[in-house]
Motif scaffolding. Structure first.
Motif, PDB file in Angstrom:
ATOM      1  N   SER A 130       0.849  -1.197   0.000  1.00 38.52           N
ATOM      2  CA  SER A 130       0.000   0.000   0.000  1.00 38.52           C
ATOM      3  C   SER A 130       0.879   1.240   0.000  1.00 38.52           C
ATOM      4  CB  SER A 130      -0.902   0.003   1.243  1.00 38.52           C
ATOM      5  OG  SER A 130      -1.695  -1.154   1.286  1.00 38.52           O
ATOM      6  N   ARG A 131       0.922   1.907  -1.155  1.00 39.39           N
ATOM      7  CA  ARG A 131       1.711   3.132  -1.262  1.00 39.39           C
ATOM      8  C   ARG A 131       0.785   4.302  -1.567  1.00 39.39           C
ATOM      9  NH1 ARG A 131       5.065  -0.960  -3.075  1.00 39.39           N
ATOM     10  NH2 ARG A 131       7.060  -0.978  -1.964  1.00 39.39           N
ATOM     11  N   SER A 132       1.213   5.483  -1.143  1.00 40.59           N
ATOM     12  CA  SER A 132       0.384   6.680  -1.223  1.00 40.59           C
ATOM     13  C   SER A 132       0.674   7.493  -2.474  1.00 40.59           C
ATOM     14  CB  SER A 132       0.643   7.563  -0.002  1.00 40.59           C
ATOM     15  OG  SER A 132       1.980   8.057  -0.054  1.00 40.59           O
ATOM     16  N   LEU A 133      -0.171   8.482  -2.715  1.00 37.13           N
ATOM     17  CA  LEU A 133       0.071   9.439  -3.800  1.00 37.13           C
ATOM     18  C   LEU A 133       1.417  10.115  -3.622  1.00 37.13           C
ATOM     19  CD1 LEU A 133      -0.580  11.297  -6.184  1.00 37.13           C
ATOM     20  CD2 LEU A 133      -2.027  12.653  -4.631  1.00 37.13           C
ATOM     21  N   ASP A 134       1.748  10.539  -2.406  1.00 37.23           N
ATOM     22  CA  ASP A 134       3.030  11.214  -2.191  1.00 37.23           C
ATOM     23  C   ASP A 134       4.199  10.312  -2.547  1.00 37.23           C
ATOM     24  OD1 ASP A 134       1.846  13.556  -1.358  1.00 37.23           O
ATOM     25  OD2 ASP A 134       2.087  13.145   0.785  1.00 37.23           O
ATOM     26  N   GLU A 135       4.093   9.027  -2.227  1.00 30.66           N
ATOM     27  CA  GLU A 135       5.170   8.107  -2.564  1.00 30.66           C
ATOM     28  C   GLU A 135       5.249   7.902  -4.071  1.00 30.66           C
ATOM     29  OE1 GLU A 135       7.120   4.071  -0.621  1.00 30.66           O
ATOM     30  OE2 GLU A 135       5.111   4.706  -0.008  1.00 30.66           O
ATOM     31  N   TYR A 136       4.104   7.785  -4.728  1.00 32.34           N
ATOM     32  CA  TYR A 136       4.106   7.667  -6.183  1.00 32.34           C
ATOM     33  C   TYR A 136       4.712   8.906  -6.836  1.00 32.34           C
ATOM     34  CZ  TYR A 136       1.363   3.374  -6.946  1.00 32.34           C
ATOM     35  OH  TYR A 136       0.947   2.068  -7.033  1.00 32.34           O
ATOM     36  N   ARG A 137       4.354  10.083  -6.349  1.00 36.69           N
ATOM     37  CA  ARG A 137       4.941  11.318  -6.895  1.00 36.69           C
ATOM     38  C   ARG A 137       6.458  11.236  -6.883  1.00 36.69           C
ATOM     39  NH1 ARG A 137       2.163  16.264  -7.118  1.00 36.69           N
ATOM     40  NH2 ARG A 137       0.129  16.392  -6.111  1.00 36.69           N
ATOM     41  N   ALA A 138       7.005  10.802  -5.751  1.00 35.83           N
ATOM     42  CA  ALA A 138       8.453  10.756  -5.611  1.00 35.83           C
ATOM     43  C   ALA A 138       9.073   9.639  -6.439  1.00 35.83           C
ATOM     44  CB  ALA A 138       8.809  10.584  -4.130  1.00 35.83           C
ATOM     45  N   MET A 139       8.489   8.455  -6.406  1.00 36.00           N
ATOM     46  CA  MET A 139       9.042   7.308  -7.127  1.00 36.00           C
ATOM     47  C   MET A 139       9.097   7.552  -8.629  1.00 36.00           C
ATOM     48  SD  MET A 139       7.429   3.888  -5.339  1.00 36.00           S
ATOM     49  CE  MET A 139       5.763   4.229  -5.908  1.00 36.00           C
ATOM     50  N   PHE A 140       8.036   8.179  -9.154  1.00 36.02           N
ATOM     51  CA  PHE A 140       7.883   8.316 -10.599  1.00 36.02           C
ATOM     52  C   PHE A 140       8.080   9.749 -11.099  1.00 36.02           C
ATOM     53  CE2 PHE A 140       5.161   4.523  -9.678  1.00 36.02           C
ATOM     54  CZ  PHE A 140       5.865   3.598 -10.436  1.00 36.02           C
ATOM     55  N   ALA A 141       8.531  10.634 -10.217  1.00 35.09           N
ATOM     56  CA  ALA A 141       8.745  12.037 -10.594  1.00 35.09           C
ATOM     57  C   ALA A 141       7.510  12.621 -11.275  1.00 35.09           C
ATOM     58  CB  ALA A 141       9.970  12.174 -11.497  1.00 35.09           C
ATOM     59  N   LEU A 142       6.360  12.421 -10.667  1.00 31.89           N
ATOM     60  CA  LEU A 142       5.092  12.845 -11.258  1.00 31.89           C
ATOM     61  C   LEU A 142       4.851  14.333 -11.033  1.00 31.89           C
ATOM     62  CD1 LEU A 142       2.835   9.864 -10.136  1.00 31.89           C
ATOM     63  CD2 LEU A 142       3.745  10.273 -12.433  1.00 31.89           C
ATOM     64  N   SER A 143       4.519  15.016 -12.104  1.00 30.97           N
ATOM     65  CA  SER A 143       4.159  16.435 -12.038  1.00 30.97           C
ATOM     66  C   SER A 143       2.644  16.566 -11.924  1.00 30.97           C
ATOM     67  CB  SER A 143       4.645  17.150 -13.290  1.00 30.97           C
ATOM     68  OG  SER A 143       3.938  16.668 -14.436  1.00 30.97           O
ATOM     69  N   GLU A 144       2.179  17.780 -11.667  1.00 35.30           N
ATOM     70  CA  GLU A 144       0.734  18.028 -11.668  1.00 35.30           C
ATOM     71  C   GLU A 144       0.140  17.722 -13.040  1.00 35.30           C
ATOM     72  OE1 GLU A 144      -1.551  18.767  -9.359  1.00 35.30           O
ATOM     73  OE2 GLU A 144       0.019  18.468  -7.857  1.00 35.30           O
ATOM     74  N   GLN A 145       0.880  18.030 -14.092  1.00 35.16           N
ATOM     75  CA  GLN A 145       0.404  17.725 -15.443  1.00 35.16           C
ATOM     76  C   GLN A 145       0.279  16.216 -15.643  1.00 35.16           C
ATOM     77  OE1 GLN A 145       2.749  19.443 -18.585  1.00 35.16           O
ATOM     78  NE2 GLN A 145       1.535  18.513 -20.211  1.00 35.16           N
ATOM     79  N   ASP A 146       1.254  15.454 -15.129  1.00 34.94           N
ATOM     80  CA  ASP A 146       1.172  13.996 -15.225  1.00 34.94           C
ATOM     81  C   ASP A 146      -0.104  13.477 -14.564  1.00 34.94           C
ATOM     82  OD1 ASP A 146       3.623  13.573 -16.549  1.00 34.94           O
ATOM     83  OD2 ASP A 146       4.735  13.564 -14.653  1.00 34.94           O
ATOM     84  N   LEU A 147      -0.457  14.051 -13.429  1.00 34.05           N
ATOM     85  CA  LEU A 147      -1.618  13.572 -12.667  1.00 34.05           C
ATOM     86  C   LEU A 147      -2.940  13.915 -13.334  1.00 34.05           C
ATOM     87  CD1 LEU A 147      -0.389  14.346  -9.054  1.00 34.05           C
ATOM     88  CD2 LEU A 147      -0.541  12.106 -10.169  1.00 34.05           C
TER      89      LEU A 147
END
Length: 242
Positions: free
Chosen positions: A20-37
């Motif tokens: 169980s991983r969170s949005l914050d962890e996904y942001r960091a793992m995958f370098a997700l930007s607001e545009q990506d989301l």
């Protein structure tokens, strides 16, 4: 991870964890930007992550896919998600020297974050079951080009002793059939501090299949040595963007 098959090469971990991983962890793992989301996203394997719930609550469009969701599997995953979070935390505590305590301040913070994500998964998968699709790599039940971005966390490369090189190649090709871009994290097997030993060979083989891959540093390192993702695009997509 979402496969409950026994994994002999997991450094004493036992069965592959439903994590169980969170949005914050996904942001960091995958370098997700607001545009990506704001893109159409497939999370595969989705496991018991809170990511789909959190992004959809923000108005985003995420579908999770996992072998564990077959039958009434998503309900079973939801029922055991918190217990699995505890099992994962027990492993982390027992191997604390193999982790960097920066994203999570300590094992207690890790436990709280994973347990909260498990609860979010349980609530959302129960109320929005259409967002949780059963599927087994390397063949998934999605149309070509049905999403913009595919995220694949803690399956490929993590279980290198159990998932052979051909599985890795076929899985990446399949995920890129569905989405125009794929990000895979991490590149380090469980119990190791160095990248998957066949990574260069796999990238070369994928190039022959018309897939462009590059290794990208990310601002996240929990497992020691795991601070990179693999970003893949079909060659024609890369040419269009260049």
């Amino acid at each position: 991870m979402g496969d409950s098959t026994s994994a002999s090469g997991t450094g004493g971990f036992g069965e592959i964890l439903v994590s169980s991983r969170s949005l914050d962890e996904y942001r960091a793992m995958f370098a997700l930007s607001e545009q990506d989301l704001r893109r159409r996203i497939l999370d595969c394997p989705g496991s018991a992550a809170g990511f789909t719930a959190e992004v959809c609550a923000r108005g985003g469009d995420v579908t999770a896919c996992d072998v564990a969701y077959f039958g009434d599997g998503s309900a079973k995953v939801a029922a055991t998600a918190v217990a699995e979070a505890e099992r994962g935390n027990d492993f982390v505590r027992a191997h604390a020297q193999d982790y960097r305590w920066e994203f999570f301040a300590d094992p207690d913070a890790h436990r709280r974050a994973r347990s909260e994500s498990a609860r979010q998964f349980a609530a959302h998968s129960g109320s929005h079951p259409q967002r949780y699709v059963p599927g087994r790599l390397p063949q998934l039940p999605f149309a070509d080009n049905s999403v913009d971005l595919v995220l694949s966390s803690h399956l490929l490369f993590c279980y290198a002793d159990d998932l052979d090189p051909e599985f890795h190649r076929r899985a990446i090709i399949e995920l890129l059939r569905i989405g125009t871009e794929l990000r895979v994290f991490p590149l380090v097997p469980i119990g190791s501090r160095t990248p998957y030993q066949r990574l260069r060979a796999l990238i070369s083989e994928l190039a022959d299949d018309g897939v462009d891959c590059r290794v990208v540093d990310v601002d996240y390192e929990f497992q020691v040595g795991a601070a990179q993702m693999l970003m893949c695009r079909r060659a024609r997509e890369s040419a269009t963007r260049s």
